[in-house]
Scaffold this active site. Structure first.
Site, mmCIF file in Angstrom:
data_model
loop_
_atom_site.group_PDB
_atom_site.id
_atom_site.type_symbol
_atom_site.label_atom_id
_atom_site.label_comp_id
_atom_site.label_asym_id
_atom_site.label_seq_id
_atom_site.Cartn_x
_atom_site.Cartn_y
_atom_site.Cartn_z
ATOM 1 N N ARG A 180 77.928 -27.823 -94.383
ATOM 2 C CA ARG A 180 78.460 -27.409 -93.084
ATOM 3 C C ARG A 180 77.326 -27.085 -92.125
ATOM 4 N NH1 ARG A 180 81.318 -22.469 -93.397
ATOM 5 N NH2 ARG A 180 81.115 -22.789 -91.181
ATOM 6 N N ASP B 124 72.404 -14.225 -90.323
ATOM 7 C CA ASP B 124 72.367 -15.557 -90.947
ATOM 8 C C ASP B 124 71.096 -15.804 -91.766
ATOM 9 O OD1 ASP B 124 74.825 -16.188 -89.923
ATOM 10 O OD2 ASP B 124 74.068 -17.367 -88.241
ATOM 11 N N ARG C 99 86.490 -11.079 -89.541
ATOM 12 C CA ARG C 99 86.169 -11.900 -88.376
ATOM 13 C C ARG C 99 87.309 -12.102 -87.381
ATOM 14 N NH1 ARG C 99 82.321 -16.774 -90.058
ATOM 15 N NH2 ARG C 99 81.656 -16.542 -87.907
ATOM 16 N N LYS D 96 73.170 -26.122 -85.078
ATOM 17 C CA LYS D 96 74.634 -26.194 -85.237
ATOM 18 C C LYS D 96 75.334 -25.246 -84.265
ATOM 19 C CE LYS D 96 76.565 -23.700 -88.683
ATOM 20 N NZ LYS D 96 77.632 -22.770 -88.277
ATOM 21 N N ASN D 97 74.867 -23.989 -84.223
ATOM 22 C CA ASN D 97 75.598 -22.981 -83.447
ATOM 23 C C ASN D 97 75.351 -23.089 -81.947
ATOM 24 O OD1 ASN D 97 76.738 -22.132 -85.784
ATOM 25 N ND2 ASN D 97 75.498 -20.285 -86.011
ATOM 26 N N CYS E 295 87.420 -14.967 -93.660
ATOM 27 C CA CYS E 295 86.617 -15.942 -94.373
ATOM 28 C C CYS E 295 85.751 -15.181 -95.363
ATOM 29 C CB CYS E 295 85.771 -16.787 -93.424
ATOM 30 S SG CYS E 295 84.438 -15.874 -92.677
HETATM 31 N N1 EPU Z 1 84.034 -9.437 -83.871
HETATM 32 C C1 EPU Z 1 85.160 -8.715 -83.546
HETATM 33 N N2 EPU Z 1 86.044 -9.244 -82.631
HETATM 34 C C2 EPU Z 1 85.840 -10.445 -82.048
HETATM 35 C C3 EPU Z 1 84.688 -11.183 -82.383
HETATM 36 C C4 EPU Z 1 83.801 -10.645 -83.298
HETATM 37 O O1 EPU Z 1 85.382 -7.624 -84.069
HETATM 38 O O2 EPU Z 1 86.678 -10.867 -81.230
HETATM 39 C C5 EPU Z 1 83.071 -8.900 -84.845
HETATM 40 C C6 EPU Z 1 82.896 -9.773 -86.080
HETATM 41 O O3 EPU Z 1 83.900 -9.516 -87.041
HETATM 42 C C7 EPU Z 1 81.505 -9.411 -86.534
HETATM 43 C C8 EPU Z 1 80.775 -9.158 -85.210
HETATM 44 O O4 EPU Z 1 81.789 -8.922 -84.248
HETATM 45 O O5 EPU Z 1 81.540 -8.235 -87.268
HETATM 46 C C9 EPU Z 1 79.906 -10.296 -84.726
HETATM 47 O O6 EPU Z 1 80.598 -11.519 -84.825
HETATM 48 P P1 EPU Z 1 80.376 -12.727 -83.807
HETATM 49 O O7 EPU Z 1 81.634 -12.901 -83.028
HETATM 50 O O8 EPU Z 1 79.115 -12.562 -83.066
HETATM 51 O O9 EPU Z 1 80.266 -13.956 -84.795
HETATM 52 P P2 EPU Z 1 80.763 -15.426 -84.489
HETATM 53 O O10 EPU Z 1 80.597 -15.699 -83.047
HETATM 54 O O11 EPU Z 1 82.080 -15.652 -85.118
HETATM 55 C C10 EPU Z 1 78.425 -16.568 -84.749
HETATM 56 C C11 EPU Z 1 77.850 -17.647 -85.619
HETATM 57 C C12 EPU Z 1 77.716 -17.127 -87.031
HETATM 58 C C13 EPU Z 1 76.801 -15.901 -87.022
HETATM 59 C C14 EPU Z 1 77.364 -14.840 -86.060
HETATM 60 C C15 EPU Z 1 76.482 -13.629 -85.901
HETATM 61 C C16 EPU Z 1 78.667 -19.647 -84.520
HETATM 62 C C17 EPU Z 1 79.534 -20.843 -84.552
HETATM 63 N N3 EPU Z 1 78.729 -18.822 -85.549
HETATM 64 O O12 EPU Z 1 79.703 -16.262 -85.302
HETATM 65 O O13 EPU Z 1 77.117 -18.152 -87.791
HETATM 66 O O14 EPU Z 1 76.708 -15.346 -88.305
HETATM 67 O O15 EPU Z 1 77.565 -15.434 -84.756
HETATM 68 O O16 EPU Z 1 75.225 -14.009 -85.432
HETATM 69 O O17 EPU Z 1 77.902 -19.468 -83.577
HETATM 70 C C18 EPU Z 1 76.666 -19.425 -89.717
HETATM 71 O O18 EPU Z 1 76.151 -20.264 -88.982
HETATM 72 O O19 EPU Z 1 76.554 -19.431 -90.971
HETATM 73 C C19 EPU Z 1 77.450 -18.355 -89.123
HETATM 74 C C20 EPU Z 1 78.349 -17.644 -89.807
#
Ligand code: EPU
Length: 419
Positions: free
Chosen positions: A398, A306, A121, A22-23, A116
């Site tokens: 999802r 995850d 996030r 998915k990701n 969320c």
């Molecule tokens: N963060 C910030 N600022 C930003 C972006 C992130 O402070 O602009 C923080 C977040 O709040 C968090 C950390 O950085 O504390 C890491 O978040 P990240 O941005 O890496 O998460 P994401 O890209 O929103 C993806 C996956 C998630 C997975 C995380 C961590 C996708 C679509 N989603 O989310 O997947 O948990 O990376 O590996 O790729 C899931 O599939 O269930 C899921 C939640």
């Protein structure tokens, strides 16, 4: 609303195939916006999140068609560069269209995703990275209003304050069409970032270093449509491996990439399970009661956030106390209260959960709070004696493709019911 009903305590044995990730699929499908024409993304799982992204692209004017395991996307010469609240609200990854829209059309209007169940996030790192490439960004009425003066982004050096998976992906996609060289530092190293870079390379992008902390992108004037097969889902595979590691079980997962699952395999082995390579994947077998193990989540190659909830299920049956520390998201212990309803003995203090192993779990009705929490409840239900009903399974849908149909051939007594 559907629920999943499990008669637990039955050994699971056999082989299950990993679906596409998915990701990885979500950013690769969003990357189609970077070029006009007909794109094909293969090995795309049939999941609610993928359908949501398809609806978003259709809203913008693209034609999206689902085949057996592929998604065909036709991107027209002009699109409506907008991601409305209703689509972003149901799936945060919708924000992945921001970078491609700015790079290709020089403007975008994308709803702010908001918080969320697993934490605040924010997307500040996505926005700062795009600003570094020359985008002007305002936040208005809950929307990111972004434009590029002159129409084309410019290459720049940017250091992420924090490793972010979708943030790295968004800025890397934008840089692919920017004028000149972009150097991104402190990038996320998740395999999904590498897969997106591979897809972009097939479109003609010039990217080096994906999979390391420093990614260098030499912008090109235009890209061609993509044809790409996404990598297997390491989190889905990992969930099945935890199922295999539960006492009395033995599950082989085909089509997964062992190097994507090393941190998990190491912890499963430390807990006493046997984890071995097979010709095309990994096999996990539980040998007696698990041993307690401390687990701390971290960005790749660390232990994935995850997989934290699913691992906690195994540890809840261990012969001692394990410490689970969540460092990636601040509120990712929502499954704990529900696991307690099944008899687990877990206490939470901030980002640390102490899991005192119990001899057995007992089935009960439980409520899913987010995607990975739902998977954990399913695993707990499979291990528990008696009947477990998991409600709010739309969270599960999802991210897990036909999970009850994949688990049933392993011997699981599992069915979906319309509530
Ligand atoms: N963060 C910030 N600022 C930003 C972006 C992130 O402070 O602009 C923080 C977040 O709040 C968090 C950390 O950085 O504390 C890491 O978040 P990240 O941005 O890496 O998460 P994401 O890209 O929103 C993806 C996956 C998630 C997975 C995380 C961590 C996708 C679509 N989603 O989310 O997947 O948990 O990376 O590996 O790729 C899931 O599939 O269930 C899921 C939640």
């Amino acid at each position: 609303m559907d629920k999943i009903v499990i008669e637990g305590g039955v050994p699971l044995r056999g082989t299950v195939a990993a679906s596409g990730a998915k990701n990885a699929a979500l950013p690769v499908v969003a990357a189609a916006l970077l070029a006009d024409g007909d794109h094909v993304v293969r090995n795309v799982p049939d999941l609610a999140d993928v359908r949501t992204l398809g609806r978003l692209l259709a809203h913008m004017g693209c034609a999206v068609e689902r085949g057996a395991d592929a998604l065909a996307v036709r991107v027209p010469g002009d699109v409506k560069p907008e991601a409305p609240y209703d689509l972003v609200r149901t799936m945060r990854a919708s924000v992945l269209v921001l970078g491609p829209l700015l790079a290709r059309w020089g403007r975008a209007r994308v709803s702010l995703p908001g918080g969320c169940a697993i934490g605040a996030r924010p997307i500040d790192q996505h926005l700062k990275g795009l600003e570094a490439l020359g985008a002007e960004i305002r936040l208005e009425h809950g929307y990111v209003e972004a434009r590029v003066p002159g129409g084309r982004l410019s290459g720049a050096t940017f250091t992420f304050d924090k490793e972010t998976v979708t943030g790295t992906e968004n800025v890397m996609m934008a840089a692919a069409l920017a004028d000149g060289r972009t150097v991104l530092e402190n990038c996320a190293r998740e395999p999904e970032v590498g897969d997106l870079a591979a897809a972009l390379a097939r479109m003609g992008a010039r990217i080096e270093g994906a999979g390391t902390h420093e990614i260098r992108v030499d912008g090109v004037a235009s890209l061609r449509p993509l044809d790409h097969r996404v990598i297997p889902d390491r989190i889905e595979a990992g969930t099945f491996l935890v199922a295999g590691a539960l006492p009395g079980n033995d599950v082989a997962v085909t089509g997964c990439v062992p190097s994507h699952l090393e941190a998990l395999a190491e912890k499963l082995r430390a807990a006493g399970a046997s984890v071995t390579r097979t010709a095309d994947g990994l096999r996990a077998a539980g040998r007696g009661r698990p041993r307690p193990v401390d687990v701390k989540t971290a960005p790749f190659p660390g232990f994935p956030t995850d997989m934290q909830a699913q691992m906690m299920v195994l540890l809840s049956l261990a012969s001692g106390t394990s410490k689970v520390t969540e460092t990636v998201f601040e509120n990712r212990f929502m499954h704990v209260l529900e696991l307690q309803r099944l008899g687990a003995d877990i206490s939470v203090d901030g980002r640390v959960a102490l899991v005192r192993g119990v001899a057995g779990l007992s089935g009960a009705p439980v409520m899913a709070s987010d995607l990975r929490a739902s998977a954990a409840l399913l695993l707990a239900g499979l291990a528990a004696s008696g009947t477990t009903e998991v409600r709010r399974v739309y969270h599960l849908d999802r991210g897990y493709e036909h999970i009850e149909r994949k688990l049933a051939p392993l011997g699981a007594r599992i069915r979906r019911e319309r509530a």
